[in-house]
Design a protein around this motif. Structure first.
Motif, mmCIF file in Angstrom:
data_model
loop_
_atom_site.group_PDB
_atom_site.id
_atom_site.type_symbol
_atom_site.label_atom_id
_atom_site.label_comp_id
_atom_site.label_asym_id
_atom_site.label_seq_id
_atom_site.Cartn_x
_atom_site.Cartn_y
_atom_site.Cartn_z
ATOM 1 N N ALA A 153 7.334 -13.983 64.960
ATOM 2 C CA ALA A 153 6.329 -13.527 65.918
ATOM 3 C C ALA A 153 5.561 -12.364 65.337
ATOM 4 C CB ALA A 153 6.992 -13.126 67.238
ATOM 5 N N ILE A 154 4.362 -12.172 65.880
ATOM 6 C CA ILE A 154 3.532 -11.051 65.471
ATOM 7 C C ILE A 154 2.914 -10.461 66.722
ATOM 8 C CG2 ILE A 154 1.559 -12.575 64.981
ATOM 9 C CD1 ILE A 154 0.924 -10.595 62.624
ATOM 10 N N SER A 155 2.994 -9.151 66.829
ATOM 11 C CA SER A 155 2.523 -8.498 68.049
ATOM 12 C C SER A 155 1.000 -8.443 68.090
ATOM 13 C CB SER A 155 3.102 -7.090 68.147
ATOM 14 O OG SER A 155 2.525 -6.252 67.143
ATOM 15 N N ALA A 156 0.498 -8.134 69.290
ATOM 16 C CA ALA A 156 -0.947 -8.097 69.490
ATOM 17 C C ALA A 156 -1.563 -6.807 68.973
ATOM 18 C CB ALA A 156 -1.264 -8.268 70.968
ATOM 19 N N ASN A 157 -0.948 -5.672 69.267
ATOM 20 C CA ASN A 157 -1.597 -4.407 69.010
ATOM 21 C C ASN A 157 -1.366 -3.888 67.603
ATOM 22 O OD1 ASN A 157 1.085 -4.146 69.622
ATOM 23 N ND2 ASN A 157 0.837 -2.544 71.160
ATOM 24 N N THR A 158 -0.127 -3.795 67.198
ATOM 25 C CA THR A 158 0.172 -3.208 65.888
ATOM 26 C C THR A 158 0.304 -4.244 64.787
ATOM 27 O OG1 THR A 158 2.543 -3.276 66.236
ATOM 28 C CG2 THR A 158 1.372 -1.313 67.018
ATOM 29 N N GLY A 159 0.409 -5.509 65.165
ATOM 30 C CA GLY A 159 0.637 -6.530 64.148
ATOM 31 C C GLY A 159 2.042 -6.495 63.583
ATOM 32 N N CYS A 212 -2.352 -22.011 63.016
ATOM 33 C CA CYS A 212 -2.508 -22.245 64.446
ATOM 34 C C CYS A 212 -3.834 -21.637 64.862
ATOM 35 C CB CYS A 212 -1.357 -21.623 65.216
ATOM 36 S SG CYS A 212 -1.533 -21.704 67.016
ATOM 37 N N ALA A 213 -4.733 -22.479 65.323
ATOM 38 C CA ALA A 213 -6.046 -22.027 65.771
ATOM 39 C C ALA A 213 -6.045 -21.904 67.285
ATOM 40 C CB ALA A 213 -7.119 -23.012 65.328
ATOM 41 N N ALA A 214 -6.564 -20.790 67.766
ATOM 42 C CA ALA A 214 -6.570 -20.525 69.202
ATOM 43 C C ALA A 214 -7.984 -20.457 69.739
ATOM 44 C CB ALA A 214 -5.849 -19.211 69.482
ATOM 45 N N SER A 215 -8.141 -20.944 70.946
ATOM 46 C CA SER A 215 -9.422 -20.799 71.629
ATOM 47 C C SER A 215 -9.399 -19.515 72.434
ATOM 48 C CB SER A 215 -9.647 -21.991 72.566
ATOM 49 O OG SER A 215 -8.674 -21.974 73.597
ATOM 50 N N GLY A 216 -10.534 -19.106 72.918
ATOM 51 C CA GLY A 216 -10.567 -17.943 73.799
ATOM 52 C C GLY A 216 -11.052 -16.689 73.113
ATOM 53 N N ARG A 217 -11.637 -15.811 73.918
ATOM 54 C CA ARG A 217 -12.232 -14.595 73.372
ATOM 55 C C ARG A 217 -11.278 -13.426 73.331
ATOM 56 N NH1 ARG A 217 -17.312 -14.113 77.245
ATOM 57 N NH2 ARG A 217 -15.730 -14.867 78.703
ATOM 58 N N THR A 218 -10.078 -13.596 73.881
ATOM 59 C CA THR A 218 -9.137 -12.477 73.949
ATOM 60 C C THR A 218 -7.925 -12.720 73.074
ATOM 61 O OG1 THR A 218 -8.094 -13.456 75.896
ATOM 62 C CG2 THR A 218 -9.866 -11.865 76.272
ATOM 63 N N PHE A 219 -8.104 -13.487 72.027
ATOM 64 C CA PHE A 219 -6.978 -13.841 71.145
ATOM 65 C C PHE A 219 -6.252 -12.607 70.648
ATOM 66 C CE2 PHE A 219 -4.551 -16.073 68.080
ATOM 67 C CZ PHE A 219 -4.592 -15.338 66.900
ATOM 68 N N SER A 220 -6.980 -11.570 70.304
ATOM 69 C CA SER A 220 -6.366 -10.385 69.713
ATOM 70 C C SER A 220 -5.415 -9.676 70.671
ATOM 71 C CB SER A 220 -7.439 -9.404 69.238
ATOM 72 O OG SER A 220 -8.237 -8.991 70.330
ATOM 73 N N SER A 221 -5.513 -9.969 71.947
ATOM 74 C CA SER A 221 -4.650 -9.318 72.937
ATOM 75 C C SER A 221 -3.350 -10.068 73.183
ATOM 76 C CB SER A 221 -5.394 -9.161 74.261
ATOM 77 O OG SER A 221 -5.639 -10.423 74.851
ATOM 78 N N TYR A 222 -3.157 -11.205 72.512
ATOM 79 C CA TYR A 222 -1.955 -12.010 72.702
ATOM 80 C C TYR A 222 -0.966 -11.785 71.560
ATOM 81 C CZ TYR A 222 -4.214 -14.770 76.356
ATOM 82 O OH TYR A 222 -4.824 -15.179 77.516
ATOM 83 N N ALA A 223 0.278 -11.593 71.908
ATOM 84 C CA ALA A 223 1.329 -11.711 70.904
ATOM 85 C C ALA A 223 1.481 -13.197 70.591
ATOM 86 C CB ALA A 223 2.638 -11.143 71.421
ATOM 87 N N MET A 224 1.749 -13.498 69.349
ATOM 88 C CA MET A 224 1.835 -14.891 68.915
ATOM 89 C C MET A 224 3.197 -15.160 68.280
ATOM 90 S SD MET A 224 -1.094 -16.087 69.798
ATOM 91 C CE MET A 224 -1.047 -17.684 68.975
ATOM 92 N N GLY A 225 3.689 -16.335 68.527
ATOM 93 C CA GLY A 225 4.991 -16.681 67.984
ATOM 94 C C GLY A 225 5.024 -18.073 67.392
ATOM 95 N N TRP A 226 5.986 -18.276 66.519
ATOM 96 C CA TRP A 226 6.300 -19.603 65.984
ATOM 97 C C TRP A 226 7.725 -19.959 66.398
ATOM 98 C CZ3 TRP A 226 2.969 -22.905 63.752
ATOM 99 C CH2 TRP A 226 1.790 -22.408 63.189
#
Length: 125
Positions: free
Chosen positions: A50-56, A22-36
């Motif tokens: 899912a994978i969290s933003a801060n700790t992974g 999953c490719a994301a646009s935007g400069r703040t990607f690292s600040s988003y939690a991501m899920g499937w």
């Protein structure tokens, strides 16, 4: 605003492996939690991983625990879902999703703010 584009779906035999991206646009990607999430015909969209933003930190549905692995590459604004030991019941459209902020549920689809268009996985028996 975040735009998400999934890829990597396809047809695989039972017991096989596949990796979704999953490719994301935007400069703040690292600040988003991501899920499937995934949705089979006639069923609701369900949490997969899912994978969290801060700790992974990673989280999995019981049905995929031990078989699927979620990861993120913040330098490339990408997350992956490595799937092994695939079963016919894994057949579904797989969606990635992004959640801004902190403290939201990783497993509830209502907690996510942005969604991709989905990619089809079909596991043949």
């Amino acid at each position: 605003q975040v735009q998400l584009v999934e890829s990597g779906g396809g047809l695989v035999q039972t017991g096989g492996s596949l990796r979704l991206s999953c490719a994301a646009s935007g400069r703040t990607f690292s600040s988003y939690a991501m899920g499937w999430f995934r949705q089979a015909p006639g069923e609701e969209r369900k949490f997969v991983a899912a994978i969290s933003a801060n700790t992974g930190s990673t989280f999995y549905a019981d049905s995929v625990k031990g078989r699927f692995t979620v990861s993120r590459d913040n330098a490339r604004n990408t997350i992956h879902l490595q799937m092994t030991s695939l079963k016919p019941e894994d057949t579904a459209v797989y969606y990635c999703a992004a959640q801004r902020g902190f403290g939201g549920s990783f497993t509830r689809k209502e907690s996510y703010n942005y969604w991709g268009q989905g990619t089809q996985l079909t596991v043949s028996s």
